[in-house]
Write a protein that holds these residues in place. Structure first.
Motif, PDB file in Angstrom:
ATOM      1  N   ALA A  34       0.918  -1.161  -0.460  1.00 53.76           N
ATOM      2  CA  ALA A  34      -0.106  -0.104   0.092  1.00 53.76           C
ATOM      3  C   ALA A  34       0.656   1.356   0.103  1.00 53.76           C
ATOM      4  O   ALA A  34       0.482   2.166  -0.683  1.00 53.76           O
ATOM      5  CB  ALA A  34      -0.403  -0.036   1.261  1.00 53.76           C
ATOM      6  N   TYR A  35       1.982   1.104   0.945  1.00 51.14           N
ATOM      7  CA  TYR A  35       2.743   2.613   1.342  1.00 51.14           C
ATOM      8  C   TYR A  35       3.718   2.550  -0.136  1.00 51.14           C
ATOM      9  O   TYR A  35       4.360   3.671  -0.758  1.00 51.14           O
ATOM     10  CB  TYR A  35       3.928   2.427   2.427  1.00 51.14           C
ATOM     11  N   GLY A  36       3.766   1.604  -1.216  1.00 47.28           N
ATOM     12  CA  GLY A  36       4.559   1.616  -2.388  1.00 47.28           C
ATOM     13  C   GLY A  36       3.900   2.096  -3.156  1.00 47.28           C
ATOM     14  O   GLY A  36       3.906   2.913  -4.000  1.00 47.28           O
ATOM     15  N   GLY A  37       2.702   1.742  -3.349  1.00 44.41           N
ATOM     16  CA  GLY A  37       1.293   1.846  -4.157  1.00 44.41           C
ATOM     17  C   GLY A  37       1.075   4.150  -3.749  1.00 44.41           C
ATOM     18  O   GLY A  37       0.954   5.244  -5.017  1.00 44.41           O
ATOM     19  N   ARG A  38       1.292   4.525  -2.588  1.00 44.95           N
ATOM     20  CA  ARG A  38       1.275   5.913  -2.372  1.00 44.95           C
ATOM     21  C   ARG A  38       2.355   6.511  -3.016  1.00 44.95           C
ATOM     22  O   ARG A  38       2.465   7.840  -3.442  1.00 44.95           O
ATOM     23  CB  ARG A  38       1.566   5.853  -1.293  1.00 44.95           C
ATOM     24  N   ILE A  39       3.511   5.896  -2.851  1.00 41.47           N
ATOM     25  CA  ILE A  39       5.136   5.854  -2.996  1.00 41.47           C
ATOM     26  C   ILE A  39       4.728   6.482  -4.464  1.00 41.47           C
ATOM     27  O   ILE A  39       5.227   7.557  -5.256  1.00 41.47           O
ATOM     28  CB  ILE A  39       6.290   5.312  -2.817  1.00 41.47           C
ATOM     29  N   THR A  40       4.471   5.619  -5.767  1.00 42.66           N
ATOM     30  CA  THR A  40       3.791   5.597  -6.636  1.00 42.66           C
ATOM     31  C   THR A  40       3.143   6.957  -7.351  1.00 42.66           C
ATOM     32  O   THR A  40       3.525   7.525  -8.122  1.00 42.66           O
ATOM     33  CB  THR A  40       3.670   3.966  -7.541  1.00 42.66           C
ATOM     34  N   GLN A  41       2.274   6.668  -6.770  1.00 41.91           N
ATOM     35  CA  GLN A  41       1.866   8.471  -6.591  1.00 41.91           C
ATOM     36  C   GLN A  41       1.993   9.637  -6.627  1.00 41.91           C
ATOM     37  O   GLN A  41       1.792  10.315  -7.287  1.00 41.91           O
ATOM     38  CB  GLN A  41       0.238   7.690  -5.910  1.00 41.91           C
ATOM     39  N   LEU A  42       3.132   9.556  -5.682  1.00 41.72           N
ATOM     40  CA  LEU A  42       3.095  11.040  -5.414  1.00 41.72           C
ATOM     41  C   LEU A  42       4.522  11.329  -6.220  1.00 41.72           C
ATOM     42  O   LEU A  42       4.660  12.225  -6.593  1.00 41.72           O
ATOM     43  CB  LEU A  42       4.711  11.219  -4.081  1.00 41.72           C
ATOM     44  N   LEU A  43       4.986  10.532  -6.527  1.00 45.78           N
ATOM     45  CA  LEU A  43       6.183  10.217  -7.528  1.00 45.78           C
ATOM     46  C   LEU A  43       5.901  10.923  -9.205  1.00 45.78           C
ATOM     47  O   LEU A  43       6.581  11.392 -10.118  1.00 45.78           O
ATOM     48  CB  LEU A  43       7.411   8.924  -8.337  1.00 45.78           C
ATOM     49  N   ARG A  44       4.770  10.551  -9.441  1.00 48.58           N
ATOM     50  CA  ARG A  44       3.556  10.299 -11.032  1.00 48.58           C
ATOM     51  C   ARG A  44       3.232  12.095 -10.548  1.00 48.58           C
ATOM     52  O   ARG A  44       2.793  12.718 -11.289  1.00 48.58           O
ATOM     53  CB  ARG A  44       2.629   9.673 -11.437  1.00 48.58           C
ATOM     54  N   ILE A  45       2.813  12.775  -9.533  1.00 46.02           N
ATOM     55  CA  ILE A  45       1.928  13.983  -9.021  1.00 46.02           C
ATOM     56  C   ILE A  45       3.885  14.620  -9.406  1.00 46.02           C
ATOM     57  O   ILE A  45       3.035  15.924 -10.222  1.00 46.02           O
ATOM     58  CB  ILE A  45       1.250  14.505  -7.512  1.00 46.02           C
ATOM     59  N   ALA A  46       4.377  14.592  -8.654  1.00 42.79           N
ATOM     60  CA  ALA A  46       5.737  15.117  -9.080  1.00 42.79           C
ATOM     61  C   ALA A  46       6.195  15.621 -10.195  1.00 42.79           C
ATOM     62  O   ALA A  46       6.692  16.827 -11.082  1.00 42.79           O
ATOM     63  CB  ALA A  46       7.108  14.965  -7.837  1.00 42.79           C
ATOM     64  N   ALA A  47       6.566  14.430 -10.957  1.00 43.53           N
ATOM     65  CA  ALA A  47       6.749  14.603 -12.595  1.00 43.53           C
ATOM     66  C   ALA A  47       5.228  15.483 -13.375  1.00 43.53           C
ATOM     67  O   ALA A  47       6.178  15.823 -14.286  1.00 43.53           O
ATOM     68  CB  ALA A  47       6.646  12.628 -12.688  1.00 43.53           C
ATOM     69  N   HIS A  48       4.241  15.444 -12.800  1.00 44.47           N
ATOM     70  CA  HIS A  48       3.579  15.828 -13.275  1.00 44.47           C
ATOM     71  C   HIS A  48       3.208  17.365 -13.598  1.00 44.47           C
ATOM     72  O   HIS A  48       2.694  18.282 -14.679  1.00 44.47           O
ATOM     73  CB  HIS A  48       1.996  15.817 -13.244  1.00 44.47           C
ATOM     74  N   HIS A  49       4.031  17.667 -11.980  1.00 40.31           N
ATOM     75  CA  HIS A  49       4.487  18.863 -11.995  1.00 40.31           C
ATOM     76  C   HIS A  49       5.948  19.300 -11.915  1.00 40.31           C
ATOM     77  O   HIS A  49       6.272  21.051 -11.488  1.00 40.31           O
ATOM     78  CB  HIS A  49       3.811  19.528 -10.725  1.00 40.31           C
ATOM     79  N   GLY A  50       6.890  19.236 -12.835  1.00 40.88           N
ATOM     80  CA  GLY A  50       7.576  18.707 -13.397  1.00 40.88           C
ATOM     81  C   GLY A  50       8.902  19.785 -12.082  1.00 40.88           C
ATOM     82  O   GLY A  50       9.569  19.538 -12.151  1.00 40.88           O
ATOM     83  N   ILE A  51       8.325  18.450 -11.013  1.00 37.29           N
ATOM     84  CA  ILE A  51       9.553  18.085 -10.006  1.00 37.29           C
ATOM     85  C   ILE A  51      10.332  16.811  -9.868  1.00 37.29           C
ATOM     86  O   ILE A  51       9.220  16.057  -9.561  1.00 37.29           O
ATOM     87  CB  ILE A  51       8.982  18.261  -8.822  1.00 37.29           C
ATOM     88  N   VAL A  52      11.929  17.220  -9.838  1.00 32.72           N
ATOM     89  CA  VAL A  52      12.344  16.109  -9.855  1.00 32.72           C
ATOM     90  C   VAL A  52      12.630  15.512  -8.737  1.00 32.72           C
ATOM     91  O   VAL A  52      13.276  16.663  -7.462  1.00 32.72           O
ATOM     92  CB  VAL A  52      14.001  16.183 -11.182  1.00 32.72           C
ATOM     93  N   LEU A  53      12.589  14.661  -8.491  1.00 27.80           N
ATOM     94  CA  LEU A  53      12.731  13.186  -7.522  1.00 27.80           C
ATOM     95  C   LEU A  53      13.566  12.544  -7.595  1.00 27.80           C
ATOM     96  O   LEU A  53      12.993  11.829  -8.736  1.00 27.80           O
ATOM     97  CB  LEU A  53      11.281  13.503  -6.594  1.00 27.80           C
ATOM     98  N   GLU A  54      14.379  11.893  -5.938  1.00 29.01           N
ATOM     99  CA  GLU A  54      14.817  10.491  -6.895  1.00 29.01           C
ATOM    100  C   GLU A  54      13.854   9.329  -6.118  1.00 29.01           C
ATOM    101  O   GLU A  54      13.350   9.557  -5.390  1.00 29.01           O
ATOM    102  CB  GLU A  54      16.170  10.813  -5.891  1.00 29.01           C
ATOM    103  N   SER A  55      14.123   8.403  -7.300  1.00 28.90           N
ATOM    104  CA  SER A  55      13.604   7.631  -7.384  1.00 28.90           C
ATOM    105  C   SER A  55      14.155   6.287  -6.179  1.00 28.90           C
ATOM    106  O   SER A  55      15.414   6.334  -6.730  1.00 28.90           O
ATOM    107  CB  SER A  55      13.102   6.826  -8.157  1.00 28.90           C
ATOM    108  N   GLY A  56      13.508   5.426  -6.036  1.00 28.86           N
ATOM    109  CA  GLY A  56      14.569   4.440  -4.783  1.00 28.86           C
ATOM    110  C   GLY A  56      14.277   3.384  -5.918  1.00 28.86           C
ATOM    111  O   GLY A  56      14.362   3.373  -6.918  1.00 28.86           O
ATOM    112  N   ALA A  57      15.762   2.172  -6.082  1.00 30.01           N
ATOM    113  CA  ALA A  57      15.938   1.343  -6.659  1.00 30.01           C
ATOM    114  C   ALA A  57      14.580   0.430  -6.853  1.00 30.01           C
ATOM    115  O   ALA A  57      14.332  -0.006  -7.809  1.00 30.01           O
ATOM    116  CB  ALA A  57      17.267   0.202  -5.940  1.00 30.01           C
ATOM    117  N   ASP A  58      13.882   0.406  -5.587  1.00 36.22           N
ATOM    118  CA  ASP A  58      13.026  -0.287  -5.759  1.00 36.22           C
ATOM    119  C   ASP A  58      11.512   0.004  -6.214  1.00 36.22           C
ATOM    120  O   ASP A  58      10.308  -0.030  -6.247  1.00 36.22           O
ATOM    121  CB  ASP A  58      12.486  -1.444  -4.769  1.00 36.22           C
TER     122      ASP A  58
END
Length: 63
Positions: A34-58
């Motif tokens: 469930a938290y993995g899904g939340r992380i994916t969602q937050l990374l998607r939101i960041a990308a949509h808004h042009g915010i560069v975040l580092e993704s973990g290996a997994d």
């Protein structure tokens, strides 16, 4: 305003990563997923808004 959005997004991502790690440590695979899904969602939101975040290996950003 965008700085506040950026900071809040980063804080939520850090919290989700921490909670996923706790779930994994306690053997709660459903919680970790469930938290993995939340992380994916937050990374998607960041990308949509042009915010560069580092993704973990997994962590993957899904389109």
């Amino acid at each position: 305003m965008s700085d506040v959005f950026d900071e809040e997004l980063r804080a939520q991502l850090a919290e989700a990563r921490q909670m996923r790690a706790r779930a994994r440590e306690s053997g709660d695979e459903d919680g970790a997923q469930a938290y993995g899904g939340r992380i994916t969602q937050l990374l998607r939101i960041a990308a949509h808004h042009g915010i560069v975040l580092e993704s973990g290996a997994d962590e993957e950003e899904e389109d």
